[in-house]
Motif scaffolding. Structure first.
Motif: not given
Length: 591
Positions: A28-33, A38-39, A114-116
């Motif tokens: 979901y977070l990746l799809e917000q961009l 590139d990750l 994205i903080f974890s």
């Protein structure tokens, strides 16, 4: 391992849902961009990420290339950069350098952090100071729990031990409380909660606050976990090449490996015999091919051969690992070190043990092992006498370098390597006697006075909880009588003994003196706990929460206890640790 279990332990809950929740949230977070990006991944998040969402899953959600967060920025050409990171100041500066370099070159890109498992205010302040706060979007991947095995869950926070117990940093308490809230919502409600330690109490209180604020959607459903035990990483347990090709391989060791699942809790002395018998059984299964007709051979190939080959491959790996361990185990240095460790635990031959540590340092065998032995001496003897402390410290710095001055400072602050106060060791009469003792043989007299004169918490706790078993004859490692088998019958892990006693007493009654020696902060809460015999299997499932790290020795010991009592232990830890990792954490500079 043979044991007379009262009844079979319940099956563990299905923790696969934890992975699915974490994966879905990350997607979901990746799809917000939207679009290709590139990750950039922080190194200590790569292993957890691989267990949750592998490269193919990331590719499906338009992740183009993967980079490690390192000292030098990677040469990414993408117009969108996503950073999956821990909330660390140095990482914020790394990201700020990339953004500012793009600004200087006139390049326009989108940046997402994205903080974890959570974002800290200090990170936002650094981004603002660096002038890039308005250029990035921030989110949180609330990834709190990673199943490592069917009964082990990790928060993957190896820095917790140093941050809390050395630096006094409470920032991870919220993460622990939210992890407990998640576990309770999925598998609870828990009927009884026990704990000891300041960190454990703070985590429990914050967790209860979060529960009160939530809507308690899980109330009323059938629980899968009945009891939970929270404890600080208060005491350290200082207990004791595989492939045949020229390439190393990675093997995931968990219950899915059928051979590993059968040997992982065994004492090493039993493992080789088990593997040898397994090898003979496997060969016998292969030999059944002799005399088969075509139809039987076809069935054998289609139904059994693949499984036999897989088992053969795993067996070869474990035998290779066993041989590698045996080479180390049979070395004289290793045997002598084990002997010294056992002597220190029992309080024997302290002067000879100190001399062994000095020799270990002078030979520069291993800086970490030398620290371990010094800490064990300090813990068991309630601190080193000033003369020994100064001597060992000087020799260590001369052997391994003056940069370890900070290491000694850290170990002293956390209480692992301390110096006794003046006058704490000997009485006036004993001091006069000790001045007459000059040769090494007579040194034992000084040690005898020494141990009589001082009050050691370790000795007192060890005596009250019987941490060092007293057995007639040789300790039976093939059919062990208690949890001490994990250290060859020499010592029962303190944390495991406390869990055993509290569960047996259903509280802290009768352990008041032990609690006092452990600096208190104990608690026991019952939330509508059912009586004995009620509540089903959930009441025989216990979550043991280790704040600061859990060792495999403690896991094996509590698994043994679970078999003996017909209950199932689930291990929730901030990270899997060991005495060596703890020493390394004390030697590192603050990140």
């Amino acid at each position: 391992m043979a044991s007379t279990a009262r009844r079979d332990a319940p099956e563990p809950p299905d923790f696969g849902i934890l992975k699915r929740l974490a994966r879905d949230q990350l997607i979901y977070l990746l799809e917000q961009l939207p679009g290709r990006k590139d990750l950039f991944i922080e190194p200590d998040l790569m292993s957890p990420l691989d267990r949750i969402a592998n490269v193919s899953v990331l590719k499906q959600h338009e992740v183009d290339k993967l980079y490690r967060v390192e000292n030098r920025p990677a040469p990414s050409t993408s117009d969108q950069l996503c950073f999956l990171v821990r909330p660390r100041v140095r990482t914020m500066r790394y990201i700020a350098d990339i953004v500012n370099a793009d600004k200087m070159s006139g390049r326009s890109r989108k940046y997402k952090i994205i903080f974890s498992p959570q974002k800290f205010y200090a990170c936002e302040m650094v981004l603002e100071e660096e002038g890039v706060f308005g250029d990035v979007t921030c989110d949180e991947w609330s990834f709190y729990l990673l199943p490592l095995d069917e009964d082990i869950i990790s928060m993957e926070l190896p820095e917790f031990f140093r941050d809390y117990f050395l630096e006094g940093d409470h920032r991870w308490i919220n993460s622990v409380a939210r992890a407990l809230q998640l576990l309770n919502s999925l598998y609870g409600p828990f009927s009884r909660v026990y704990g000891i330690g300041r960190c454990a109490k703070m985590s429990y209180e914050l967790w209860r606050d979060l529960e009160e604020e939530s809507e308690n959607d899980g109330q009323g459903r059938k629980p899968e976990i009945g009891n939970i035990f929270l404890m600080d990483r208060g005491s350290v347990d200082f207990g004791p090449e595989v492939t045949s090709s020229d390439k190393s391989i990675k093997v995931l060791l968990n219950a899915q490996d059928k051979i590993f699942s059968q040997i992982r809790n065994e004492h090493f002395s039993s493992v080789f015999g088990f593997l040898s018998q397994k090898s003979r059984n496997l060969q016998a299964q292969y030999d059944r091919r002799q005399g088969m007709d075509i139809k039987q051979m076809k069935n054998f190939v289609s139904q059994e051969l693949k499984g036999l080959k897989q088992e053969h491959r795993l067996l070869s790996l474990h035998i290779g690992a066993c041989e590698s361990i045996m080479k180390k185990k049979t070395k004289q240095d290793f045997q002598e070190m084990i002997k010294v460790e056992h002597a220190l635990l029992e309080g024997f031959d302290i002067r000879e043990s100190t001399s062994f540590i000095e020799e270990h340092i002078d030979r520069q065998v291993s800086p970490i092992e030398s620290l371990r032995l010094m800490c064990l001496l300090s813990i068991t003897e309630n601190g080193l006498i000033p003369k020994d402390y100064r001597s060992l410290k000087t020799q260590y710095l001369q052997s391994y370098g003056p940069e370890h001055l900070l290491t000694f400072h850290n170990l002293k602050r956390i209480g692992l390597l301390t110096e006794q106060a003046a006058g704490e060791t000997l009485t006036a009469v004993e001091s006069r006697v000790s001045k007459l003792v000059t040769d090494r043989a007579a040194g034992k007299i000084t040690d005898a006075f020494n141990s009589l004169a001082k009050k050691s918490n370790f000795r007192a706790i060890s005596k009250k909880l019987s941490l060092i078993p007293r057995v007639d004859g040789e300790y039976n490692l093939k059919m062990p009588p208690d949890m001490a088998y994990v250290f060859s019958g020499a010592y029962t892990p303190l944390s495991c003994k406390i869990v055993e006693q509290v569960l047996e007493r259903r509280g802290w009654q009768g352990l008041e003196e032990v609690v006092r020696l452990l600096n208190g902060n104990e608690f026991a809460m019952a939330d509508g706990a059912p009586e004995d015999g009620a509540g089903g299997d959930a009441q025989r499932v216990v979550v043991a929460v280790f704040l600061g790290g859990c060792t495999f020795s403690e896991i094996a010991a509590l698994r043994f206890l679970g078999k003996e009592r017909g209950c199932r232990f689930i291990f929730l830890t901030t990270a899997i640790t060991s005495s060596a990792r703890m020493m390394e954490a004390m030697a590192e500079a603050k990140a």
